[in-house]
Enzyme design. Sequence first.
Site: not given
Lengths: 322, 273
Positions: B39, B55, B57, B71, B85, B167, B204, B207
């Site tokens: 995320t 995002d 994923r 999300k 999380g 992240s 990242d 994500s």
Amino acid sequence: MYKLIIKINVVGKLGRVWIAYMPTQLVWDKRFFVVFGQNASRCSKQVASPKSHGGEKLIRCLVIGSACSHSHPLPYLEKKKVYFLARSISLLSSLSFPLALSSPTNHLYSLAAMSIFEYNGSALVAMVGKNCFAIASDRRLGVQLQTVATDFQRVFKIHDRLYIGLSGLATDAQTMYQKLVFRHKLYQLREERDMKPQTFASLVSALLYEKRFGPFFCQPVIAGLGDNDEPFICTMDCLGAKELAKDFVVSGTASESLYGACESMYKPDMEPEELFETISQALLSSVDRDCLSGWGGYVLLVYAALLTPTEVQEKILKGRMD
Amino acid sequence: MGRMTELPTKGGFSFDLCTRNDMLLKNGLQMPPFRKTGTTIVGLVFQDGVVLGADTRATEGPIVADKNFEKIHFMAPNIYCCGAGTAADTEAVTDMVSSQLQLHRYATGRESRVVTALTLLKSHLFSYQGHVSAALVLGGFDVTGPHLHTVYPHGSTDTLPFATMGSGSLAAMSVFESKYREGLTREEGIELVAEAICAGIFNDLGSGSNVDVCVITEGKTEYLRNYQLPNPRTYISSKGYTFVKGQTEVLSTKITSIQPKVEAVEGGDAMEE
């Protein structure tokens, strides 16, 4: 199952050690090796016999894998007994995996650092087509690396138009199924109708999340026909996080291969015959790349046509039995 | 003997499988990876309200479990919450607080306030001491104006003009720190949020996929699902795989027809007096 014995026969400085277990990780040292079972004759064996340097004694390493490992001829085997040379018993304690030394009952988890999901092995996939859905599973039930059954049922019926497949630990899958059938029957008594797939998915999610800190080790795949014969599929992780997909969902130990196979083979709006072929090929090719699942396939396809009554087809696939 | 029948429980967590799971862990089996949202989630306050972005994923260990996961969760018509999380935790916590807010609205007859949602979230998360692993960015517009808060898994909160979590938060924060200013317009706000999420998506690994944006202003909320799709699937062969009918070997077939059930009509005839 396997008996775990340690029989030590010290010959001078060397000892003969027999240890029985079924490893998934092979650990060997130049000086001593491990393992094979009392049931060694039933397992395929893989032998590596490195010759040591500098005058040390010839050491034999025998590594036993599962039925999916290769077997090499063992010229020095005498009557299926293999013996090893080990320096001393104290070296055994430095083995990098825990040894269960005693009772026959302690064979279960002793040496494998396996994930709980890999204990029984499973593969599940569900796909959506045009006014139809298909849910498929493998048929193997294993206990770590040994196959115990080849006709294990993973896809269960909740009602005529709703099916759930449960991968992961088989005992948790069966318990979950029994709880869900119980809750669905109560719902039927109260509401006088069957549960919609979306409602059922929320029920499964809630039941799994209730056990957030001590979860059931199963990952459900739910497939059903909702209102207006709209196909519905969904999967969850073992805590109940829903993933509603419009194309396909996968679960089980073969899930990584299944993701790849389904991504390539899936097309939207497939007719029932084509959907059956696609899901079967995706399942069979994925379980070929997974030791823990396979041994045949089971596909259930539900097709809601406009004028004819809804049809349910259950087919058993012929697959590789290894 | 204990209870033979199992009644539907009253709610809350049930710990009855914990001893068995501890025993399994002690005997060497590993816990499975839960589905996490690696995320990048962000929020910022602009001149008329709040913009939230995320995002799409969802990961399970190193594998992408869902390429288009939502999300940004609904809390109230004027309050939305992004979650990072463990996916099950964020969904369950936001659903629970959303229901509590609805009940509170019925009881008070007023529009929900962002601080109410905030207090409900933080007290729940604190009471589980961080074991409910949900990191949230909560934003909304109520009678007191626009608000943006971050909630950490242990229950601490921050009130900020712009916030990032997950992240990919460092990648997104770098974009905000360079380009944020007070009094952004709606278009600039959305543009900046999309840029921050894209920074998270491309830099990242946790994500990826698409950008979701939610704009909350006074009296109006717009949820722009899949606002940008910077990662289209271009590698598919247009022909796809075609399997000939009968290619798969079948050992046995069983076909059943489902008889249509007679449905009881709801609200049928009225009772005669």
